[in-house]
Design an enzyme around this catalytic site. Structure first.
Site, mmCIF file in Angstrom:
data_model
loop_
_atom_site.group_PDB
_atom_site.id
_atom_site.type_symbol
_atom_site.label_atom_id
_atom_site.label_comp_id
_atom_site.label_asym_id
_atom_site.label_seq_id
_atom_site.Cartn_x
_atom_site.Cartn_y
_atom_site.Cartn_z
ATOM 1 N N CYS A 1 -10.872 -2.471 20.303
ATOM 2 C CA CYS A 1 -10.744 -3.198 21.576
ATOM 3 C C CYS A 1 -12.107 -3.686 22.057
ATOM 4 O O CYS A 1 -12.201 -4.541 22.912
ATOM 5 C CB CYS A 1 -10.081 -2.306 22.632
ATOM 6 S SG CYS A 1 -11.165 -1.020 23.324
ATOM 7 N N CYS B 1 -10.688 3.671 17.903
ATOM 8 C CA CYS B 1 -10.467 3.019 19.200
ATOM 9 C C CYS B 1 -9.396 3.746 20.023
ATOM 10 O O CYS B 1 -8.328 4.056 19.518
ATOM 11 C CB CYS B 1 -10.045 1.576 18.939
ATOM 12 S SG CYS B 1 -9.539 0.680 20.402
ATOM 13 N N CYS C 1 -15.204 2.423 20.614
ATOM 14 C CA CYS C 1 -15.663 1.109 20.158
ATOM 15 C C CYS C 1 -17.143 0.914 20.487
ATOM 16 O O CYS C 1 -17.865 0.243 19.762
ATOM 17 C CB CYS C 1 -14.814 -0.003 20.779
ATOM 18 S SG CYS C 1 -13.166 -0.067 20.042
ATOM 19 N N ARG D 1 -2.735 -2.930 -7.202
ATOM 20 C CA ARG D 1 -2.188 -3.667 -6.076
ATOM 21 C C ARG D 1 -1.273 -4.777 -6.586
ATOM 22 O O ARG D 1 -1.587 -5.469 -7.563
ATOM 23 C CB ARG D 1 -3.299 -4.298 -5.229
ATOM 24 C CG ARG D 1 -3.901 -3.309 -4.245
ATOM 25 C CD ARG D 1 -2.818 -2.785 -3.319
ATOM 26 N NE ARG D 1 -3.319 -2.004 -2.210
ATOM 27 C CZ ARG D 1 -3.151 -0.683 -2.074
ATOM 28 N NH1 ARG D 1 -2.544 0.031 -3.012
ATOM 29 N NH2 ARG D 1 -3.576 -0.064 -0.990
ATOM 30 N N HIS E 1 1.130 -3.950 5.946
ATOM 31 C CA HIS E 1 -0.085 -3.935 6.782
ATOM 32 C C HIS E 1 -1.307 -4.443 6.024
ATOM 33 O O HIS E 1 -2.364 -4.595 6.617
ATOM 34 C CB HIS E 1 -0.337 -2.522 7.321
ATOM 35 C CG HIS E 1 -0.551 -1.505 6.257
ATOM 36 N ND1 HIS E 1 0.481 -0.998 5.501
ATOM 37 C CD2 HIS E 1 -1.682 -0.936 5.778
ATOM 38 C CE1 HIS E 1 -0.007 -0.139 4.634
ATOM 39 N NE2 HIS E 1 -1.322 -0.088 4.766
ATOM 40 N N GLU E 2 -1.160 -4.705 4.708
ATOM 41 C CA GLU E 2 -2.312 -5.219 3.948
ATOM 42 C C GLU E 2 -2.013 -6.698 3.700
ATOM 43 O O GLU E 2 -1.071 -7.026 2.976
ATOM 44 C CB GLU E 2 -2.405 -4.434 2.631
ATOM 45 C CG GLU E 2 -3.742 -4.566 1.957
ATOM 46 C CD GLU E 2 -3.849 -3.635 0.760
ATOM 47 O OE1 GLU E 2 -4.332 -2.505 0.916
ATOM 48 O OE2 GLU E 2 -3.467 -4.041 -0.339
ATOM 49 N N CYS F 1 -13.716 0.498 24.679
ATOM 50 C CA CYS F 1 -13.579 1.944 24.924
ATOM 51 C C CYS F 1 -14.819 2.703 24.409
ATOM 52 O O CYS F 1 -15.689 2.121 23.756
ATOM 53 C CB CYS F 1 -12.307 2.472 24.275
ATOM 54 S SG CYS F 1 -12.407 2.573 22.488
ATOM 55 N N CYS G 1 0.870 -1.178 0.000
ATOM 56 C CA CYS G 1 0.000 0.000 0.000
ATOM 57 C C CYS G 1 0.909 1.231 0.000
ATOM 58 O O CYS G 1 2.044 1.182 0.467
ATOM 59 C CB CYS G 1 -0.880 -0.037 1.253
ATOM 60 S SG CYS G 1 -1.723 1.503 1.625
ATOM 61 N N HIS G 2 0.388 2.321 -0.505
ATOM 62 C CA HIS G 2 1.168 3.558 -0.575
ATOM 63 C C HIS G 2 1.726 3.963 0.805
ATOM 64 O O HIS G 2 2.820 4.508 0.907
ATOM 65 C CB HIS G 2 0.263 4.675 -1.116
ATOM 66 C CG HIS G 2 1.031 5.788 -1.699
ATOM 67 N ND1 HIS G 2 1.027 6.072 -3.038
ATOM 68 C CD2 HIS G 2 1.846 6.682 -1.113
ATOM 69 C CE1 HIS G 2 1.814 7.094 -3.256
ATOM 70 N NE2 HIS G 2 2.316 7.488 -2.117
ATOM 71 N N THR G 3 0.982 3.671 1.867
ATOM 72 C CA THR G 3 1.403 4.069 3.225
ATOM 73 C C THR G 3 2.725 3.383 3.619
ATOM 74 O O THR G 3 3.558 3.969 4.306
ATOM 75 C CB THR G 3 0.277 3.768 4.239
ATOM 76 O OG1 THR G 3 -0.943 4.297 3.697
ATOM 77 C CG2 THR G 3 0.523 4.413 5.576
ATOM 78 N N ARG H 1 -6.051 2.648 18.095
ATOM 79 C CA ARG H 1 -6.126 3.448 16.859
ATOM 80 C C ARG H 1 -4.732 3.574 16.240
ATOM 81 O O ARG H 1 -3.726 3.425 16.928
ATOM 82 C CB ARG H 1 -6.748 4.819 17.116
ATOM 83 C CG ARG H 1 -5.822 5.827 17.691
ATOM 84 C CD ARG H 1 -6.444 7.202 17.649
ATOM 85 N NE ARG H 1 -7.704 7.257 18.390
ATOM 86 C CZ ARG H 1 -8.331 8.391 18.706
ATOM 87 N NH1 ARG H 1 -7.817 9.551 18.335
ATOM 88 N NH2 ARG H 1 -9.449 8.392 19.387
ATOM 89 N N CYS I 1 -6.688 -3.271 3.918
ATOM 90 C CA CYS I 1 -6.463 -1.812 4.051
ATOM 91 C C CYS I 1 -7.137 -1.043 2.914
ATOM 92 O O CYS I 1 -8.242 -0.560 3.047
ATOM 93 C CB CYS I 1 -4.976 -1.470 4.120
ATOM 94 S SG CYS I 1 -4.703 0.311 4.086
#
Ligand SMILES: NC(=O)c1ccc[n+]([C@@H]2O[C@H](COP(=O)([O-])OP(=O)(O)OC[C@H]3O[C@@H](n4cnc5c(N)ncnc54)[C@H](O)[C@@H]3O)[C@@H](O)[C@H]2O)c1
Ligand SMILES: [Zn+2]
Ligand SMILES: [Zn+2]
Length: 422
Positions: free
Chosen positions: A142, A156, A148, A415, A112-113, A145, A90-92, A160, A220
């Site tokens: 979670c 969250c 959530c 992707r 993360h994806e 909280c 992913c770009h992130t 988060r 993601c």
């Protein structure tokens, strides 16, 4: 192939044998039997032990990742160790790997994806067990909280997104190391590793029948774009929607506009090579800001008799964010920001644009709650309401992960799937 010989990742026995071979090759814990076995039996052998496996380590900002052996410690309280089978770029990831304008944190394992199978769980994990199929998510839930418990938020308090954190919450230590040197985590997921440790709250348990090589992109980008339109912009049937940035996230936002019945879907991108592919996602008009000698918001206002009903920004570019807001119609227009800006960016617009009853919103992960909502997005794919294949334009083996970075940096494709076992 018999169903009972199927491996827990949903693939065939042949694939399962290949998993074993991979483990032998990577000097992992080797099972005693030579027979093909179902995977959760093998997995039980590694519970509670350090696993040695391949990971793509980023030692320095902007330098190619090095695929090498690392140690992955067992999961601690509320943590889960996951065998990653597929991940995508992913770009992130690229943005934090380049670390331009960021506080650099290296060595680090990005990613993360992804999609994978639970290998073992730490103390206190209630909702996951070895063999469960999961999608990791960069922002967690979670379930306890205020956020959530609110129907309106997925931010969250505990889990988060935190781009600066490089270690696990419970003891502030990374679970990755190489010869005793700690390696930092990224977004609590670090999926560019054959095994990773993730907080239970950042894992969505999904239908085990879902093909992991397809649904991994829901972890993601695609859910983010889709949710930005369906959950936040909420265009009405027959309305006009402008999408800024026609990468995977923007095209998923376009897919959301198509599903909502929008009649005009205007794609805005500086890269004209994106336009042809975007037609497959329902984008039916195109604007390249480079073709005009006035601001793109003025071009769009002229095309739409005063502005679009909705706009979704998926570029990360601050000027595009401002244009996306200023191109919506007064009285009812809603703009949604999705792109991740640079550290020092500031959003500047005349307050009259807001007084004239335009709304500016932003979203993380398309406002989906990862554990509660993502399994239902997977079901949208299973029910053929949502197509994922068209987002996966490239495919590389884990050892070629740097090629995925090159493809994204060239602005090609959407992707790139990274196969951990290939
Ligand atoms: N908010 C979230 O939860 C979330 C989640 C995932 C990704 N993101 C962000 O979403 C953005 C898009 O991700 P992606 O993977 O689709 O990236 P991508 O690089 O594949 O696509 C971005 C597109 O934007 C275009 N673009 C860049 N500047 C532009 C401008 N000024 N005007 C018009 N078009 C422009 C590029 O040509 C490219 O086609 C990134 O900033 C990413 O970090 C946010
Ligand atoms: Zn992402
Ligand atoms: Zn919470």
């Amino acid at each position: 192939m018999h169903a009972y010989l199927k491996c827990a990742c949903g693939t065939s026995v042949l694939h399962s044998i290949k998993h074993e071979q991979t483990r032998n090759r990577t000097n992992n814990l080797v099972p005693d039997s030579r027979q093909p076995r179902i995977r959760h039996t093998i997995m039980a052998n590694t519970a509670g032990q350090v696993i040695r496996c391949k990971a793509a380590v980023a030692w320095e900002a902007g330098k190619p990742l090095v695929v090498e052996e690392v140690e992955v410690a067992p999961p601690q309280a509320n943590e889960v160790r996951v065998k990653i089978l597929f991940t995508s770029l992913c770009h992130t990831d690229v943005y934090f790997w380049e670390a331009k304008g960021q506080t650099p944190l290296f060595p680090r394992i990005f990613g993360h994806e992804a999609a994978g199978v639970v290998e073992s769980v730490g103390e206190g994990v209630k909702e996951l067990a070895p063999g469960d199929h999961v999608l990791p998510v960069f922002t967690g839930e979670c379930k306890e909280c205020r956020h959530c418990k609110s129907e309106e938020s997925n931010m969250c308090d505990l889990l988060r997104i935190n781009t600066d954190r490089g270690a696990m919450l419970c003891d502030g230590k990374p679970r990755f190391s190489k010869n005793g040197q700690p390696i930092y985590h990224f977004l609590g997921t670090s999926t560019f590793s054959e095994y990773t440790v993730i907080h239970e709250g950042c894992l969505a348990k999904i239908n085990p029948a879902a093909p992991l090589d397809k649904v991994c992109v829901l972890s993601c980008g695609i859910s983010t774009g889709l949710g930005a339109t369906l959950n936040v912009a909420k265009p009405k049937k027959g309305s006009s929607v402008a999408i800024f940035g026609l990468g995977a996230v923007g095209l998923a936002a376009a897919e959301g506009a198509r599903i909502s019945g929008a009649s005009r879907i205007i794609g805005v991108d500086l890269n004209a090579s994106r336009f042809e592919d975007a037609k497959k996602f329902g984008v039916n008009e195109f604007v390249n800001p480079k073709d005009h000698n006035k601001p793109v918001q003025e071009v769009i206002a002229e095309m739409t008799n005063g502005g679009v009903d909705r706009s979704v920004e998926c570029t990360g570019n601050i000027n595009a964010m401002i244009s996306a807001f200023e191109c919506v119609h007064d009285g009812w227009g809603v703009a949604v920001l999705v792109g991740v800006p640079n550290k020092d960016d500031a959003f500047k617009t005349h307050p009259a644009n807001l007084l004239n009853e335009r709304t500016l919103k932003g979203t993380f992960f398309g406002n989906y709650k990862p554990r509660s909502d993502l399994p239902n997005v997977v079901e949208k794919y299973m029910n053929k309401e949502l197509e994922l294949e068209k987002f996966i334009t490239h495919d590389v083996s884990f050892s070629d992960i740097n090629k995925a970075f090159e493809i994204m940096l060239k602005g090609e494709g959407l992707r790139c799937l990274i196969r951990m076992d290939a």
